[in-house]
Motif scaffolding. Structure first.
Motif, PDB file in Angstrom:
ATOM      1  N   THR A  68       0.856  -1.192   0.000  1.00  0.00           N
ATOM      2  CA  THR A  68       0.000   0.000   0.000  1.00  0.00           C
ATOM      3  C   THR A  68       0.889   1.237   0.000  1.00  0.00           C
ATOM      4  OG1 THR A  68      -0.125   0.038   2.425  1.00  0.00           O
ATOM      5  CG2 THR A  68      -1.869  -1.143   1.253  1.00  0.00           C
ATOM      6  N   THR A  69       0.439   2.295  -0.669  1.00  0.00           N
ATOM      7  CA  THR A  69       1.266   3.499  -0.779  1.00  0.00           C
ATOM      8  C   THR A  69       1.392   4.262   0.533  1.00  0.00           C
ATOM      9  OG1 THR A  69      -0.655   4.731  -1.583  1.00  0.00           O
ATOM     10  CG2 THR A  69       0.838   3.825  -3.244  1.00  0.00           C
ATOM     11  N   ILE A  70       0.481   4.003   1.477  1.00  0.00           N
ATOM     12  CA  ILE A  70       0.588   4.647   2.786  1.00  0.00           C
ATOM     13  C   ILE A  70       1.490   3.844   3.731  1.00  0.00           C
ATOM     14  CG2 ILE A  70      -1.436   3.549   3.884  1.00  0.00           C
ATOM     15  CD1 ILE A  70      -2.067   6.383   5.067  1.00  0.00           C
ATOM     16  N   ARG A  71       1.915   2.669   3.283  1.00  0.00           N
ATOM     17  CA  ARG A  71       2.838   1.806   4.044  1.00  0.00           C
ATOM     18  C   ARG A  71       2.273   1.397   5.401  1.00  0.00           C
ATOM     19  NH1 ARG A  71       4.262   0.769  -0.261  1.00  0.00           N
ATOM     20  NH2 ARG A  71       6.049   1.622  -1.382  1.00  0.00           N
ATOM     21  N   LEU A  73      -6.553   1.470   2.727  1.00  0.00           N
ATOM     22  CA  LEU A  73      -6.081   1.500   4.105  1.00  0.00           C
ATOM     23  C   LEU A  73      -6.451   0.157   4.713  1.00  0.00           C
ATOM     24  CD1 LEU A  73      -4.838   2.984   6.526  1.00  0.00           C
ATOM     25  CD2 LEU A  73      -7.148   3.736   7.129  1.00  0.00           C
ATOM     26  N   VAL A  74      -5.451  -0.671   4.922  1.00  0.00           N
ATOM     27  CA  VAL A  74      -5.673  -2.002   5.486  1.00  0.00           C
ATOM     28  C   VAL A  74      -5.526  -1.928   6.997  1.00  0.00           C
ATOM     29  CG1 VAL A  74      -4.872  -4.394   5.564  1.00  0.00           C
ATOM     30  CG2 VAL A  74      -4.819  -3.132   3.398  1.00  0.00           C
ATOM     31  N   LYS A  75      -6.488  -2.454   7.712  1.00  0.00           N
ATOM     32  CA  LYS A  75      -6.457  -2.397   9.175  1.00  0.00           C
ATOM     33  C   LYS A  75      -5.267  -3.182   9.727  1.00  0.00           C
ATOM     34  CE  LYS A  75     -11.167  -1.136  10.318  1.00  0.00           C
ATOM     35  NZ  LYS A  75     -12.328  -1.417  11.169  1.00  0.00           N
ATOM     36  N   ASP A  76      -4.907  -2.853  10.970  1.00  0.00           N
ATOM     37  CA  ASP A  76      -3.715  -3.428  11.593  1.00  0.00           C
ATOM     38  C   ASP A  76      -3.837  -4.937  11.803  1.00  0.00           C
ATOM     39  OD1 ASP A  76      -2.521  -0.807  11.872  1.00  0.00           O
ATOM     40  OD2 ASP A  76      -3.961  -0.469  13.495  1.00  0.00           O
ATOM     41  N   THR A  77      -5.067  -5.429  11.868  1.00  0.00           N
ATOM     42  CA  THR A  77      -5.286  -6.870  12.041  1.00  0.00           C
ATOM     43  C   THR A  77      -5.043  -7.647  10.756  1.00  0.00           C
ATOM     44  OG1 THR A  77      -7.628  -6.393  11.700  1.00  0.00           O
ATOM     45  CG2 THR A  77      -6.894  -6.708  13.970  1.00  0.00           C
ATOM     46  N   TYR A  86      -3.103  18.295  11.930  1.00  0.00           N
ATOM     47  CA  TYR A  86      -3.669  17.549  13.070  1.00  0.00           C
ATOM     48  C   TYR A  86      -3.076  16.136  13.076  1.00  0.00           C
ATOM     49  CZ  TYR A  86      -7.084  15.264  16.109  1.00  0.00           C
ATOM     50  OH  TYR A  86      -7.689  14.545  17.117  1.00  0.00           O
ATOM     51  N   ARG A  87      -2.578  15.722  14.242  1.00  0.00           N
ATOM     52  CA  ARG A  87      -1.835  14.453  14.310  1.00  0.00           C
ATOM     53  C   ARG A  87      -2.365  13.529  15.381  1.00  0.00           C
ATOM     54  NH1 ARG A  87       4.776  13.701  14.193  1.00  0.00           N
ATOM     55  NH2 ARG A  87       4.815  11.506  14.839  1.00  0.00           N
ATOM     56  N   VAL A  88      -2.365  12.248  15.051  1.00  0.00           N
ATOM     57  CA  VAL A  88      -2.654  11.179  16.010  1.00  0.00           C
ATOM     58  C   VAL A  88      -1.582  10.113  15.816  1.00  0.00           C
ATOM     59  CG1 VAL A  88      -4.243   9.357  16.721  1.00  0.00           C
ATOM     60  CG2 VAL A  88      -5.152  11.586  16.030  1.00  0.00           C
ATOM     61  N   GLY A  89      -0.813   9.844  16.847  1.00  0.00           N
ATOM     62  CA  GLY A  89       0.248   8.846  16.729  1.00  0.00           C
ATOM     63  C   GLY A  89       1.214   9.206  15.614  1.00  0.00           C
ATOM     64  N   GLY A  90       1.417   8.256  14.693  1.00  0.00           N
ATOM     65  CA  GLY A  90       2.355   8.487  13.590  1.00  0.00           C
ATOM     66  C   GLY A  90       1.705   9.007  12.327  1.00  0.00           C
ATOM     67  N   ALA A  91       0.430   9.374  12.396  1.00  0.00           N
ATOM     68  CA  ALA A  91      -0.287   9.870  11.215  1.00  0.00           C
ATOM     69  C   ALA A  91      -0.719  11.309  11.425  1.00  0.00           C
ATOM     70  CB  ALA A  91      -1.507   8.992  10.931  1.00  0.00           C
ATOM     71  N   LYS A  92      -0.743  12.074  10.328  1.00  0.00           N
ATOM     72  CA  LYS A  92      -1.240  13.450  10.454  1.00  0.00           C
ATOM     73  C   LYS A  92      -1.849  13.933   9.140  1.00  0.00           C
ATOM     74  CE  LYS A  92       2.687  16.397   9.196  1.00  0.00           C
ATOM     75  NZ  LYS A  92       3.503  17.543   9.622  1.00  0.00           N
ATOM     76  N   ILE A  93      -2.722  14.932   9.262  1.00  0.00           N
ATOM     77  CA  ILE A  93      -3.293  15.568   8.074  1.00  0.00           C
ATOM     78  C   ILE A  93      -2.190  16.401   7.443  1.00  0.00           C
ATOM     79  CG2 ILE A  93      -4.977  17.244   7.237  1.00  0.00           C
ATOM     80  CD1 ILE A  93      -6.844  16.321   9.499  1.00  0.00           C
ATOM     81  N   SER A  94      -1.988  16.207   6.158  1.00  0.00           N
ATOM     82  CA  SER A  94      -0.891  16.865   5.455  1.00  0.00           C
ATOM     83  C   SER A  94      -0.974  18.390   5.524  1.00  0.00           C
ATOM     84  CB  SER A  94      -0.894  16.424   3.985  1.00  0.00           C
ATOM     85  OG  SER A  94       0.017  17.189   3.231  1.00  0.00           O
ATOM     86  N   GLU A  95       0.192  19.015   5.685  1.00  0.00           N
ATOM     87  CA  GLU A  95       0.280  20.474   5.648  1.00  0.00           C
ATOM     88  C   GLU A  95       0.158  20.966   4.208  1.00  0.00           C
ATOM     89  OE1 GLU A  95       0.541  22.273   8.297  1.00  0.00           O
ATOM     90  OE2 GLU A  95       1.573  21.146   9.878  1.00  0.00           O
ATOM     91  N   ALA A 149       3.017   4.980  11.424  1.00  0.00           N
ATOM     92  CA  ALA A 149       1.606   5.105  11.801  1.00  0.00           C
ATOM     93  C   ALA A 149       0.892   3.765  11.715  1.00  0.00           C
ATOM     94  CB  ALA A 149       0.912   6.116  10.889  1.00  0.00           C
ATOM     95  N   SER A 150      -0.133   3.623  12.522  1.00  0.00           N
ATOM     96  CA  SER A 150      -0.996   2.445  12.450  1.00  0.00           C
ATOM     97  C   SER A 150      -2.268   2.830  11.719  1.00  0.00           C
ATOM     98  CB  SER A 150      -1.353   1.966  13.861  1.00  0.00           C
ATOM     99  OG  SER A 150      -2.147   2.943  14.533  1.00  0.00           O
ATOM    100  N   ALA A 151      -3.003   1.831  11.259  1.00  0.00           N
ATOM    101  CA  ALA A 151      -4.297   2.100  10.633  1.00  0.00           C
ATOM    102  C   ALA A 151      -5.239   2.741  11.657  1.00  0.00           C
ATOM    103  CB  ALA A 151      -4.890   0.807  10.098  1.00  0.00           C
TER     104      ALA A 151
END
Length: 303
Positions: A29-32, A73-77, A249-258, A270-272
């Motif tokens: 996935t491109t979001i890794r 976006l594939v869930k962490d499970t 805006y950020r949560v953990g290792g993910a954020k809304i792009s500037e 980041a996690s899913a």
């Protein structure tokens, strides 16, 4: 032997393609991001793909198909069952005059660049759009006032029951970022596009302009999954999110792009769950501020 191992043995005996067990979807996935697929296979050609579907259906194990993972976006499970990835072997291309026939696994960026340099018009709008041809047809990818529906002549679809059938443009029932395949799931094996001859320099210039615009305004140099939300027309998702003060805006290792507020980037492992938390927060914020319901364009894959 369990059903999955038995199925794997059959596919390996048939030599249907590259097979991996417990394959991290973060690699595809491109979001890794993404937990493991129980079993992932990349069919080596159309015949192998058809045989894979036949064997999977016989086994009763659930499956799903992916392309280049730019809208997932594939869930962490992870993903239970089989993931079928269209890549090498499903990326053939034949150009006959102004008619282009291309495999579902072909890179859209590569195709658009190649076709534009041949002086054929129709694909300019897709300059810089990531993903595969199959994924673009599946979701009627578009930009700059045009989309796949404007140039697609027909598509060869492999349906869930193993049936291969050509669907015309009309039968694809295209609309904004959707096609009949959201209601009647199938894999885009091939697509035939009707293009037009034009001025090569002008076509390449327009394609390049869109490509550069995308590069300047969207964070494709960072791991991301493309536009997260559909545009709630006549509004634009990115504008609503930016006006809400949520850029960065950020949560953990993910954020809304500037760079573009309708993109969520993976900045630090980041996690899913991180991404989904942001998605839910954006939906709630926009609903409260503007009374607008936000719907995801990215496909969130359940286990």
């Amino acid at each position: 032997m369990d059903k999955l191992s038995l199925l794997q043995d059959k596919m390996e005996q048939e030599g249907l393609g590259r097979i991996r067990r417990n394959e991290p979807m973060a690699k595809h996935t491109t979001i890794r991001i993404g937990g493991p697929a129980e079993l992932l296979i990349e069919p080596k050609d159309t015949g192998s793909l058809k045989k894979v579907i036949e064997l999977v259906n016989e086994s009763g194990i659930k499956w799903r198909a992916i392309g280049r993972g730019s809208n997932l976006l594939v869930k962490d499970t992870g993903i239970d069952g089989i993931v079928i990835k269209l890549s090498k072997g499903m990326d053939h291309m034949v150009l006959n005059g102004n008619e282009l026939r291309v495999g579902g696994g072909y890179s859209l960026i590569k195709l658009v660049t190649l076709i534009s340099k041949k002086g054929l018009s129709g694909f300019e709008f897709a300059g810089g759009i990531p993903g595969s041809v199959g994924g673009a047809v599946f979701m009627n990818a578009g930009a700059h006032g045009s989309d796949i529906a404007t140039i697609l002549k027909k598509a060869l679809i492999l349906f869930e029951d193993g049936t291969l059938k050509w669907l015309t443009n009309k039968e694809m029932v295209f609309s904004y970022r959707t096609s009949i395949l959201q209601k009647k799931p199938g894999i885009v094996v091939e697509a035939v596009f009707q293009l037009k001859e034009g001025d090569r320099d002008k076509i390449v210039g327009e394609m390049q302009k869109y490509k550069e615009y995308r590069s300047e305004t969207q964070p494709w140099t960072e791991p991301c999954c493309g536009s997260v939300f559909r545009n709630p027309l006549p509004e634009h998702a990115g504008h609503l999110i930016e006006r809400s003060g949520l850029k960065g805006y950020r949560v953990g290792g993910a954020k809304i792009s500037e760079k573009h507020a309708n993109f969520i980037v993976n900045v630090e492992n980041a996690s899913a769950k991180d991404v989904i938390t942001i998605i839910d927060f954006v939906k709630e914020t926009i609903k409260n501020k503007y009374g607008v319901d936000m719907h995801t364009e990215v496909e969130i894959v359940e286990s």
